[in-house]
Design a protein around this motif. Structure first.
Motif, PDB file in Angstrom:
ATOM      1  N   GLU A  25       0.827  -1.206   0.000  1.00  0.00           N
ATOM      2  CA  GLU A  25       0.000   0.000   0.000  1.00  0.00           C
ATOM      3  C   GLU A  25       0.866   1.263   0.000  1.00  0.00           C
ATOM      4  N   LEU A  26       1.922   1.232   0.794  1.00  0.00           N
ATOM      5  CA  LEU A  26       2.809   2.383   0.894  1.00  0.00           C
ATOM      6  C   LEU A  26       3.458   2.707  -0.445  1.00  0.00           C
ATOM      7  N   THR A  28       2.219   2.476  -3.237  1.00  0.00           N
ATOM      8  CA  THR A  28       1.250   3.139  -4.118  1.00  0.00           C
ATOM      9  C   THR A  28       0.859   4.514  -3.578  1.00  0.00           C
ATOM     10  N   GLY A  29       1.520   4.952  -2.499  1.00  0.00           N
ATOM     11  CA  GLY A  29       1.262   6.281  -1.961  1.00  0.00           C
ATOM     12  C   GLY A  29       0.168   6.340  -0.921  1.00  0.00           C
ATOM     13  N   ARG A  30      -0.288   5.188  -0.430  1.00  0.00           N
ATOM     14  CA  ARG A  30      -1.362   5.172   0.570  1.00  0.00           C
ATOM     15  C   ARG A  30      -0.779   4.849   1.948  1.00  0.00           C
ATOM     16  N   TRP A  31      -1.237   5.578   2.954  1.00  0.00           N
ATOM     17  CA  TRP A  31      -0.646   5.453   4.289  1.00  0.00           C
ATOM     18  C   TRP A  31      -1.559   4.815   5.340  1.00  0.00           C
ATOM     19  N   ALA A  58       9.370   4.353   2.391  1.00  0.00           N
ATOM     20  CA  ALA A  58       8.719   5.663   2.317  1.00  0.00           C
ATOM     21  C   ALA A  58       9.679   6.810   2.046  1.00  0.00           C
ATOM     22  N   SER A  61       9.284   9.154  -0.998  1.00  0.00           N
ATOM     23  CA  SER A  61       7.996   9.804  -1.280  1.00  0.00           C
ATOM     24  C   SER A  61       7.627  10.727  -0.117  1.00  0.00           C
ATOM     25  N   ASP A  62       6.500  11.416  -0.256  1.00  0.00           N
ATOM     26  CA  ASP A  62       5.989  12.300   0.801  1.00  0.00           C
ATOM     27  C   ASP A  62       4.814  11.676   1.542  1.00  0.00           C
ATOM     28  N   THR A  63       4.661  10.363   1.450  1.00  0.00           N
ATOM     29  CA  THR A  63       3.480   9.711   2.010  1.00  0.00           C
ATOM     30  C   THR A  63       3.395   9.874   3.519  1.00  0.00           C
ATOM     31  N   THR A  66       2.398  13.327   4.401  1.00  0.00           N
ATOM     32  CA  THR A  66       0.962  13.499   4.184  1.00  0.00           C
ATOM     33  C   THR A  66       0.177  12.971   5.363  1.00  0.00           C
ATOM     34  N   TRP A  67       0.576  11.789   5.872  1.00  0.00           N
ATOM     35  CA  TRP A  67      -0.075  11.209   7.044  1.00  0.00           C
ATOM     36  C   TRP A  67       0.029  12.158   8.240  1.00  0.00           C
TER      37      TRP A  67
END
Length: 335
Positions: A25-26, A28-31, A58, A61-63, A66-67
């Motif tokens: 999931e991470l 794909t940009g999902r946290w 991670a 990316s900026d995931t 974002t969280w």
């Protein structure tokens, strides 16, 4: 598992199926899966391992940022942002990036924030230990404190003590300290590394991964001495090498929670047992590895140490030799 068609799989999550799903999931940009996984993670051993793996994924990316923006009060998000900051600083240092000093300062400040936000968590202190390897000249006072015992070196002992206070014998904390030893001098004194891992293992309880530490130093010595280029290699079959391998087997592997075991530790133990000709014992570790493997230390036994394909070939050769020995011992002489 002994099939000739067997091919090992590398995945940073190893046997941790829940972590593997969160990593996917991470990527794909999902946290949310990461947050939920950490929320239900029991104990500091898994917490430390999972945050380390997730941060490595991670960091590009900026995931996590974002969280943290979505849930600014989350201690877990703060710790993960610290992990990511430290990972980026270490990568920049390794690559000689001009922003290394800036990223190091940011990471250091993030560690302080995380330590205040999550005072019981060992990870902010483990992260400070990770950053200590960037200070190879030990310019910071906290990186050159007197050691707790003879034959040891000045270093970040207070940071290790803080991690130990929160999670005694935390595996990553001691590995970060070992990396500091390698970095603190141009040649990274191996004798200091040997003294450190023997000191660490001597007080560790049964089931502690610190009993595997001497195997990492033995691999490092082999790498520095270009052991793979020697016509007659006796590095792995000495009495000391065999003793270290069997001690790790008896004091760690036989008591460890293997579902939480580091893939690197399992691979180093399997490698050491194979190298010291303890094939039947090695088979037990290869069975525990199941379908998974790590490129290191197998890559150090190849001509081209950056070639993952050659590393896999060495792994398969070692695995086949150990499993065949165990099978022969189980079946007994024929006819």
């Amino acid at each position: 598992m002994a099939s000739e068609n067997f091919r090992p799989v590398y995945h940073p999550a190893g046997h941790d199926n829940d972590l593997r799903a969160a990593v996917q999931e991470l990527r794909t940009g999902r946290w949310v899966a990461m947050r939920d996984l950490l929320d239900r993670t029991p104990g500091w051993t898994l917490w430390t391992q999972r945050t380390q793996v997730l941060a490595a994924v991670a960091a590009g990316s900026d995931t996590v940022q974002t969280w943290l923006a979505e849930e600014p009060g989350s201690a877990a998000a703060t710790v993960m942002q610290t992990r990511v900051s430290v990972e980026r600083a270490i990568r920049a240092h390794r690559e000689g990036h001009p922003r290394t000093q800036e990223l190091w300062q940011q990471a250091w400040e993030a560690c302080g924030t995380a330590a205040r936000r999550a005072p019981a968590d060992p990870v902010p202190w483990v992260c400070l230990l990770a950053l200590s390897q960037l200070d190879s000249r030990q310019r910071l006072e906290e990186h050159r404190l007197p050691p707790p015992g003879p034959m040891l070196f000045p270093g970040p002992w207070a940071l290790l003590a803080e991690a130990d206070k929160r999670d005694p014998f935390n595996r990553e904390a001691y590995h970060r300290m070992l990396q500091f030893v390698y970095a603190r001098r141009t040649d990274g004194s191996l004798s200091e590394a040997v003294n450190f891992v023997q000191w660490a293992a001597s007080s560790a309880p049964e089931g502690s991964a610190l009993h595997v530490l001497p195997l990492f130093v033995r691999v490092e010595r082999y790498r520095r001495e270009n052991g793979h280029e020697k016509a007659l290699d006796l590095h792995w079959v000495t009495e000391d090498a065999t003793r270290d391998a069997l001690r790790a087997l008896n004091l760690w592997f036989d008591h460890a929670v293997l579902a939480e075991a580091s893939l690197l530790d399992l691979n180093h133990l399997a490698h050491a047992l194979w190298g010291s000709l303890q094939f039947d014992e090695g088979a037990r570790v290869f069975d525990a590895l199941g379908p998974y493997y790590a490129v290191l230390p197998w890559a150090y036994r190849t001509r081209n140490q950056g070639d993952a394909g050659q590393a896999e070939e060495v792994f398969l050769r070692a695995r086949g030799r150990c499993l065949a020995s165990a099978r022969d011992a189980r079946d007994g002489p024929s006819g």
